[in-house]
Design a protein around this motif. Structure first.
Motif, PDB file in Angstrom:
ATOM      1  N   SER A   1       3.767   5.507  -5.551  1.00 53.21           N
ATOM      2  CA  SER A   1       3.683   5.457  -7.020  1.00 53.21           C
ATOM      3  C   SER A   1       2.589   6.394  -7.535  1.00 53.21           C
ATOM      4  O   SER A   1       2.795   7.130  -8.515  1.00 53.21           O
ATOM      5  N   ASP A   2       1.439   6.356  -6.859  1.00 55.55           N
ATOM      6  CA  ASP A   2       0.348   7.246  -7.261  1.00 55.55           C
ATOM      7  C   ASP A   2       0.751   8.711  -7.102  1.00 55.55           C
ATOM      8  O   ASP A   2       0.442   9.548  -7.966  1.00 55.55           O
TER       9      ASP A   2
ATOM     10  N   LYS B   1       3.068   9.608  -9.858  1.00 54.92           N
ATOM     11  CA  LYS B   1       2.318   9.772 -11.113  1.00 54.92           C
ATOM     12  C   LYS B   1       1.575  11.101 -11.117  1.00 54.92           C
ATOM     13  O   LYS B   1       1.563  11.810 -12.135  1.00 54.92           O
ATOM     14  N   ASP B   2       0.940  11.414  -9.983  1.00 54.81           N
ATOM     15  CA  ASP B   2       0.213  12.676  -9.899  1.00 54.81           C
ATOM     16  C   ASP B   2       1.172  13.861 -10.060  1.00 54.81           C
ATOM     17  O   ASP B   2       0.856  14.835 -10.766  1.00 54.81           O
TER      18      ASP B   2
ATOM     19  N   GLN C   1       2.212   1.661  -3.405  1.00 51.88           N
ATOM     20  CA  GLN C   1       1.155   2.131  -4.314  1.00 51.88           C
ATOM     21  C   GLN C   1       0.892   3.615  -4.102  1.00 51.88           C
ATOM     22  O   GLN C   1       0.720   4.370  -5.070  1.00 51.88           O
ATOM     23  N   ILE C   2       0.869   4.046  -2.835  1.00 52.18           N
ATOM     24  CA  ILE C   2       0.630   5.466  -2.546  1.00 52.18           C
ATOM     25  C   ILE C   2       1.768   6.316  -3.102  1.00 52.18           C
ATOM     26  O   ILE C   2       1.532   7.363  -3.723  1.00 52.18           O
TER      27      ILE C   2
ATOM     28  N   GLN D   1       0.831  -1.202   0.000  1.00 56.99           N
ATOM     29  CA  GLN D   1       0.000   0.000   0.000  1.00 56.99           C
ATOM     30  C   GLN D   1       0.871   1.259   0.000  1.00 56.99           C
ATOM     31  O   GLN D   1       0.576   2.223  -0.695  1.00 56.99           O
TER      32      GLN D   1
END
Length: 172
Positions: A101-102, A105-106, A98-99, A95
Protein backbone atom coordinates in the motif's frame (compact mmCIF):
# COMPACT_ATOMS: atom_id res chain seq x y z
CA UNK A 1 15.81 -93.30 77.63
CA UNK A 2 16.10 -93.47 73.91
CA UNK A 3 17.69 -96.80 74.22
CA UNK A 4 14.58 -98.25 75.72
CA UNK A 5 12.48 -96.73 72.99
CA UNK A 6 14.55 -98.01 70.17
CA UNK A 7 15.62 -101.31 71.69
CA UNK A 8 12.40 -102.33 73.23
CA UNK A 9 10.25 -101.01 70.44
CA UNK A 10 7.64 -100.08 72.96
CA UNK A 11 6.59 -96.71 74.36
CA UNK A 12 6.59 -96.04 78.04
CA UNK A 13 4.04 -93.65 79.51
CA UNK A 14 6.60 -91.97 81.77
CA UNK A 15 8.82 -91.17 78.86
CA UNK A 16 5.90 -89.94 76.87
CA UNK A 17 4.84 -87.72 79.73
CA UNK A 18 8.40 -86.42 80.05
CA UNK A 19 8.52 -85.64 76.34
CA UNK A 20 5.18 -83.92 76.49
CA UNK A 21 6.27 -81.76 79.43
CA UNK A 22 9.51 -80.92 77.65
CA UNK A 23 7.57 -80.02 74.56
CA UNK A 24 5.22 -77.81 76.53
CA UNK A 25 8.11 -76.12 78.34
CA UNK A 26 9.84 -75.62 75.04
CA UNK A 27 6.69 -74.19 73.55
CA UNK A 28 6.26 -71.86 76.56
CA UNK A 29 9.87 -70.70 76.26
CA UNK A 30 9.45 -70.17 72.54
CA UNK A 31 6.21 -68.29 73.15
CA UNK A 32 7.84 -66.19 75.89
CA UNK A 33 11.08 -65.39 74.15
CA UNK A 34 10.65 -65.96 70.41
CA UNK A 35 6.97 -65.91 69.45
CA UNK A 36 6.20 -62.29 70.32
CA UNK A 37 9.39 -60.86 68.71
CA UNK A 38 8.86 -62.98 65.61
CA UNK A 39 5.22 -61.94 65.52
CA UNK A 40 6.22 -58.30 65.97
CA UNK A 41 8.85 -58.68 63.26
CA UNK A 42 6.35 -60.31 60.90
CA UNK A 43 3.76 -57.65 61.67
CA UNK A 44 6.35 -54.94 61.11
CA UNK A 45 7.36 -56.57 57.83
CA UNK A 46 3.72 -56.88 56.77
CA UNK A 47 3.16 -53.22 57.66
CA UNK A 48 6.30 -52.21 55.76
CA UNK A 49 5.20 -54.21 52.72
CA UNK A 50 1.72 -52.65 52.94
CA UNK A 51 3.31 -49.20 53.24
CA UNK A 52 5.59 -49.95 50.32
CA UNK A 53 2.61 -51.09 48.27
CA UNK A 54 0.70 -47.96 49.27
CA UNK A 55 3.71 -45.83 48.43
CA UNK A 56 4.10 -47.60 45.09
CA UNK A 57 0.41 -47.05 44.35
CA UNK A 58 0.71 -43.39 45.32
CA UNK A 59 3.85 -43.08 43.22
CA UNK A 60 2.04 -44.70 40.29
CA UNK A 61 -0.87 -42.27 40.70
CA UNK A 62 1.54 -39.35 40.99
CA UNK A 63 3.35 -40.54 37.87
CA UNK A 64 0.05 -40.81 36.00
CA UNK A 65 -0.96 -37.33 37.14
CA UNK A 66 2.45 -35.98 36.19
CA UNK A 67 2.22 -37.67 32.79
CA UNK A 68 -1.27 -36.21 32.27
CA UNK A 69 0.00 -32.79 33.36
CA UNK A 70 2.97 -33.05 30.98
CA UNK A 71 0.65 -34.09 28.16
CA UNK A 72 -1.61 -31.13 28.93
CA UNK A 73 1.39 -28.80 29.00
CA UNK A 74 2.64 -30.27 25.72
CA UNK A 75 -0.78 -29.77 24.15
CA UNK A 76 -0.84 -26.21 25.49
CA UNK A 77 2.65 -25.61 24.13
CA UNK A 78 1.65 -26.93 20.72
CA UNK A 79 -1.46 -24.76 20.73
CA UNK A 80 0.62 -21.77 21.78
CA UNK A 81 3.19 -22.49 19.07
CA UNK A 82 0.40 -22.77 16.50
CA UNK A 83 -1.04 -19.49 17.75
CA UNK A 84 2.36 -17.79 17.55
CA UNK A 85 2.89 -19.05 14.02
CA UNK A 86 -0.58 -17.92 13.02
CA UNK A 87 0.00 -14.50 14.55
CA UNK A 88 3.36 -14.24 12.80
CA UNK A 89 1.73 -15.11 9.47
CA UNK A 90 -1.02 -12.56 10.05
CA UNK A 91 1.53 -9.94 11.04
CA UNK A 92 3.62 -10.76 7.98
CA UNK A 93 0.59 -10.51 5.72
CA UNK A 94 -0.41 -7.19 7.29
CA UNK A 95 3.12 -5.88 6.95
CA UNK A 96 3.27 -7.06 3.33
CA UNK A 97 -0.05 -5.36 2.62
CA UNK A 98 1.15 -2.18 4.33
CA UNK A 99 4.38 -2.19 2.31
CA UNK A 100 2.47 -2.72 -0.93
CA UNK A 101 0.00 0.00 0.00
CA UNK A 102 2.81 2.39 0.88
CA UNK A 103 4.60 1.57 -2.36
CA UNK A 104 1.41 2.15 -4.34
CA UNK A 105 0.87 5.47 -2.56
CA UNK A 106 4.45 6.50 -3.23
CA UNK A 107 4.12 5.48 -6.89
CA UNK A 108 0.84 7.40 -7.18
CA UNK A 109 2.43 10.45 -5.52
CA UNK A 110 5.41 10.25 -7.87
CA UNK A 111 3.06 9.89 -10.82
CA UNK A 112 1.04 12.90 -9.69
CA UNK A 113 4.19 14.94 -9.14
CA UNK A 114 5.51 13.93 -12.56
CA UNK A 115 2.16 14.82 -14.14
CA UNK A 116 2.21 18.19 -12.35
CA UNK A 117 5.76 18.82 -13.53
CA UNK A 118 4.79 17.86 -17.06
CA UNK A 119 1.75 20.14 -16.92
CA UNK A 120 3.84 22.95 -15.49
CA UNK A 121 6.53 22.52 -18.14
CA UNK A 122 3.87 22.34 -20.86
CA UNK A 123 2.25 25.50 -19.52
CA UNK A 124 5.64 27.21 -19.30
CA UNK A 125 6.53 26.10 -22.83
CA UNK A 126 3.13 27.21 -24.11
CA UNK A 127 3.47 30.57 -22.37
CA UNK A 128 6.96 30.98 -23.77
CA UNK A 129 5.74 30.04 -27.21
CA UNK A 130 2.86 32.48 -26.86
CA UNK A 131 5.25 35.22 -25.87
CA UNK A 132 7.56 34.37 -28.75
CA UNK A 133 4.70 34.19 -31.22
CA UNK A 134 3.32 37.46 -29.93
CA UNK A 135 6.63 39.18 -30.34
CA UNK A 136 7.09 37.76 -33.80
CA UNK A 137 3.54 38.65 -34.72
CA UNK A 138 4.01 42.20 -33.60
CA UNK A 139 7.21 42.50 -35.50
CA UNK A 140 5.68 40.98 -38.61
CA UNK A 141 2.57 43.09 -38.31
CA UNK A 142 4.61 46.22 -37.75
CA UNK A 143 6.71 45.50 -40.73
CA UNK A 144 3.69 44.67 -42.84
CA UNK A 145 1.68 47.69 -41.85
CA UNK A 146 4.66 49.92 -41.69
CA UNK A 147 3.25 51.51 -38.73
CA UNK A 148 3.36 51.06 -34.99
CA UNK A 149 0.40 49.58 -33.22
CA UNK A 150 -0.78 51.03 -29.96
CA UNK A 151 -0.86 48.86 -26.83
CA UNK A 152 -4.58 48.07 -26.97
CA UNK A 153 -4.49 47.01 -30.55
CA UNK A 154 -1.37 44.92 -29.80
CA UNK A 155 -3.13 43.27 -26.90
CA UNK A 156 -6.21 42.50 -28.97
CA UNK A 157 -4.11 41.10 -31.77
CA UNK A 158 -2.13 38.92 -29.31
CA UNK A 159 -5.24 37.67 -27.52
CA UNK A 160 -6.90 36.67 -30.77
CA UNK A 161 -3.78 34.91 -31.91
CA UNK A 162 -3.41 33.07 -28.54
CA UNK A 163 -7.00 31.93 -28.63
CA UNK A 164 -6.34 30.54 -32.05
CA UNK A 165 -3.30 28.69 -30.73
CA UNK A 166 -5.23 27.32 -27.73
CA UNK A 167 -7.95 25.96 -30.01
CA UNK A 168 -5.42 24.37 -32.30
CA UNK A 169 -3.68 22.70 -29.24
CA UNK A 170 -6.98 21.42 -27.86
CA UNK A 171 -7.87 19.82 -31.16
CA UNK A 172 -4.66 17.72 -31.04
Amino acid sequence: MFSQLTLGASLYVGDMLFYAICFLVLMALIAKFAWNPVNAMLKERADRIANDMDSAENARKDAQELAAQRKQELDNSQAEATNIISNAKDSGNKQRGQIISDAQKDAQLLKENAQRDIDQQRDDALKSAKDDVASLSIEIASKLMKKELNSESQKGLIDSYIEGLGKSNESR
